[in-house]
Design a protein around this motif. Structure first.
Motif, short mmCIF file in Angstrom:
data_model
loop_
_atom_site.label_atom_id
_atom_site.label_comp_id
_atom_site.label_asym_id
_atom_site.label_seq_id
_atom_site.Cartn_x
_atom_site.Cartn_y
_atom_site.Cartn_z
N HIS A 145 5.26 -0.06 9.40
CA HIS A 145 5.61 1.21 8.77
C HIS A 145 6.99 1.03 8.16
O HIS A 145 7.99 1.07 8.87
CB HIS A 145 5.67 2.34 9.80
CG HIS A 145 4.36 2.58 10.49
ND1 HIS A 145 4.24 3.30 11.64
CD2 HIS A 145 3.10 2.19 10.16
CE1 HIS A 145 2.96 3.34 12.00
NE2 HIS A 145 2.26 2.67 11.13
N VAL A 163 3.14 3.61 5.18
CA VAL A 163 2.25 2.95 6.15
C VAL A 163 1.75 1.62 5.56
O VAL A 163 0.62 1.19 5.81
CB VAL A 163 1.06 3.88 6.51
CG1 VAL A 163 0.35 3.40 7.75
CG2 VAL A 163 1.53 5.31 6.73
N GLU A 166 0.45 -1.63 7.69
CA GLU A 166 -0.77 -1.31 8.42
C GLU A 166 -1.95 -1.08 7.47
O GLU A 166 -3.08 -1.46 7.76
CB GLU A 166 -0.52 -0.06 9.28
CG GLU A 166 -1.27 -0.13 10.58
CD GLU A 166 -1.04 1.09 11.45
OE1 GLU A 166 -0.27 1.99 11.08
OE2 GLU A 166 -1.66 1.11 12.52
N VAL A 167 -1.69 -0.45 6.32
CA VAL A 167 -2.76 -0.24 5.35
C VAL A 167 -3.22 -1.58 4.79
O VAL A 167 -4.43 -1.84 4.68
CB VAL A 167 -2.30 0.70 4.20
CG1 VAL A 167 -3.27 0.65 3.03
CG2 VAL A 167 -2.18 2.13 4.72
N ALA A 170 -5.42 -3.22 7.35
CA ALA A 170 -6.72 -2.54 7.49
C ALA A 170 -7.62 -2.85 6.28
O ALA A 170 -8.82 -3.05 6.44
CB ALA A 170 -6.52 -1.03 7.63
N LEU A 171 -7.04 -2.90 5.09
CA LEU A 171 -7.82 -3.22 3.89
C LEU A 171 -8.37 -4.64 3.97
O LEU A 171 -9.52 -4.91 3.65
CB LEU A 171 -6.97 -3.09 2.63
CG LEU A 171 -6.51 -1.68 2.24
CD1 LEU A 171 -5.60 -1.77 1.01
CD2 LEU A 171 -7.68 -0.75 1.97
N HIS A 174 -10.80 -4.84 7.31
CA HIS A 174 -11.85 -3.85 7.59
C HIS A 174 -12.44 -3.19 6.35
O HIS A 174 -13.02 -2.11 6.46
CB HIS A 174 -11.32 -2.80 8.56
CG HIS A 174 -10.85 -3.37 9.86
ND1 HIS A 174 -11.73 -3.85 10.81
CD2 HIS A 174 -9.61 -3.59 10.35
CE1 HIS A 174 -11.04 -4.33 11.83
NE2 HIS A 174 -9.76 -4.18 11.59
N THR A 175 -12.25 -3.79 5.17
CA THR A 175 -12.96 -3.26 3.99
C THR A 175 -13.52 -4.45 3.20
O THR A 175 -13.21 -5.61 3.46
CB THR A 175 -12.04 -2.45 3.03
OG1 THR A 175 -11.20 -3.36 2.30
CG2 THR A 175 -11.19 -1.44 3.78
N ALA B 170 -11.25 2.98 7.28
CA ALA B 170 -10.32 1.96 7.79
C ALA B 170 -9.06 2.60 8.35
O ALA B 170 -8.53 2.18 9.38
CB ALA B 170 -9.97 0.96 6.68
N LEU B 171 -8.55 3.64 7.69
CA LEU B 171 -7.35 4.33 8.17
C LEU B 171 -7.64 5.01 9.51
O LEU B 171 -6.83 4.95 10.44
CB LEU B 171 -6.90 5.40 7.18
CG LEU B 171 -6.37 4.92 5.83
CD1 LEU B 171 -6.05 6.12 4.94
CD2 LEU B 171 -5.13 4.04 6.00
N HIS B 174 -8.65 2.02 12.17
CA HIS B 174 -7.87 0.80 12.35
C HIS B 174 -6.39 0.95 12.05
O HIS B 174 -5.72 -0.05 11.77
CB HIS B 174 -8.48 -0.33 11.51
CG HIS B 174 -9.90 -0.63 11.86
ND1 HIS B 174 -10.24 -1.26 13.03
CD2 HIS B 174 -11.06 -0.35 11.24
CE1 HIS B 174 -11.56 -1.37 13.10
NE2 HIS B 174 -12.08 -0.82 12.02
N THR B 175 -5.88 2.19 12.01
CA THR B 175 -4.42 2.35 11.89
C THR B 175 -3.97 3.42 12.88
O THR B 175 -4.80 4.14 13.48
CB THR B 175 -3.96 2.79 10.48
OG1 THR B 175 -4.27 4.18 10.30
CG2 THR B 175 -4.61 1.97 9.39
#
Lengths: 297, 297
Positions: A145, A163, A166-167, A170-171, A174-175, B170-171, B174-175
């Motif tokens: 962060h 964020v 962390e974003v 996650a991208l 997990h995408t 995802a947010l 996973h965040t």
């Protein structure tokens, strides 16, 4: 008279302790992945001794970070911005452990943006108070962060959390955007391409990032370059927004090591702004300043 | 003469087949979670027969979706925009299965934005060609990757993909933004608050979403309302960007069922634009139009 002390930066995912000499130099560092979330049943004292048990128990400890949050050792209320190191010093919470260590816990700062949204931080304010001698007013602390912080005189007047780290994770993990990625060294060109795309269309984040897939599908971006490109897209989006209200000739200090810090320096440069590295260990200096104000050292 | 046929919408994560009468009405639907990624070793024909084996093998099948992608049954090259249903009809790929079913596969459309970025879609173009009789030019297909599509006459001239659904998931999962969330019914007020925040600061996505945590920390948003608020932030960010180049009096059709579609209708209304629901089964109509152009039905 100045004295040796221990600076403790205990965050969500990492523990870092510095043994600091009377001259302000770091003599020893202990770094561990034992952030506060890894400490079970409130066994913070045992965790602390496991890491710094070898260090003189009579040295005062100055602590900051998520260790003073609800999930931490001792929850301390936030101080609202604007606030100075003096304000943090006045609000120190003193604690003596069973083994006799004296710990001074510094709390964090809250901020209420003009649109009413609250923001929170714990530890980055100490980094900034330790960096005021740079003589500039804009600071960035990259990370999971990241924070963009503005000072005026000896006060921290406003800041905003992004964020970003962390974003990005996650991208990537997990995408679909991570599917075509292959590991590779940092690709500066792909990173710069991502930053530029973000600066040209700051509001298009949810659309722009799809190009991390479509460029890959069309063979216009190598699988090894996709992660750097996406990193540029994400950091560029952060930079474009964070600088919007600041003067064009503002100078920024990035308080981080060259790894992650380098990406921010590069992105801020691409945005055409003045930027330099600050001290990645500025928290030590900040905690020393607070300790001196209270006579702890 | 019109005939019965089977419309097949086979995507990444779901399979949907419609038995359609000569009058265009859907007589039966088979829906399954067996998207193309769930089909192993290219056993698409076996999967198809498992789902629609009971349907007359002499009915022609019109297929669209990711089934014509690299991971699908038969990879077909994209047709570049602008393109019409006529163009899709001319590029149909005919295939007869071992069981004797005749399948006409429709490919997808690619688009190159003015800034050079490529975009791709498979199936949403068929939904739009099936919706042209609404007499409007702007279409939204919400979903994992939603598309905002503009038509002119009988042509689909441009579109943009937004990774909205996938980013939200995802947010949430996973965040840190999902940590304070508790399950609850859709909260319209929290959703609207998120949309409004996004419309007021479209470029601030990476900062704004942090409020899903900070508002929770300060007790200003109930744990049960955080998911709706974050959904509003994400969908609002998409809407703010997607409408930017369109006339203010443009009218939009949301091609989705009221569940996810309702959120988009609401967000577009908050943005002050005209919007209505389109037919969530417009793909059936679109495939019928293409089939008729080629004499398949």
């Amino acid at each position: 008279m100045r004295k040796d002390f221990i600076a403790l930066d205990w965050g969500t995912t990492s523990f870092r302790a510095y043994r600091v000499g009377a001259d302000g130099r770091v003599q020893d560092v202990v770094s561990a992945a034992e952030g506060i979330l890894a400490v079970k049943d409130g066994a913070f004292e045992a965790a602390l001794e496991r890491h710094i048990g070898a260090w003189d128990v009579t040295l005062p400890v100055m602590a900051a970070g998520m260790i003073t949050s609800r999930q931490g050792w001792i929850e301390l209320p936030y101080i609202p911005c604007p606030a100075s190191a003096e304000d943090l010093a006045r609000a120190l919470h003193m604690h003596t452990t069973a083994s006799g260590r004296r710990i001074a816990f510094a709390t964090g700062l809250s901020y209420r943006a003009p649109n009413g949204m609250p923001d929170v931080m714990r530890s980055e304010e100490v980094q900034v108070f330790g960096s005021l001698d740079l003589g500039i007013n804009h600071f960035v602390t990259p990370g999971t962060h990241s924070k963009w912080i503005t000072t005026k005189g000896d006060q921290l007047i406003r800041y905003a959390t992004y964020v970003t780290g962390e974003v990005f994770a996650a991208l990537k993990d997990h995408t679909i955007l991570g599917r075509l990625m292959k590991p590779g060294p940092d690709d500066e060109e792909a990173f710069a391409m991502g930053v530029t795309a973000a600066l040209e269309d700051p509001a298009g984040f949810l659309h722009r990032i799809f190009s991390a897939r479509s460029l890959g599908l069309f063979g216009e971006l190598a699988p090894e370059a996709i992660a750097s490109y996406l990193s540029g897209q994400v950091i560029g989006t952060e930079v474009a927004h964070a600088i919007r209200d600041n003067p064009k000739d503002a100078e920024y200090a990035v308080l981080a090591s060259p790894g992650i810090g380098g990406r921010y320096v590069k992105a801020i440069e691409i945005a055409g702004l003045k930027v330099r590295y600050g001290d990645p260990q500025a928290i030590v200096k900040g905690l020393a300043i607070i300790a001196r104000k209270t006579g702890i050292i």
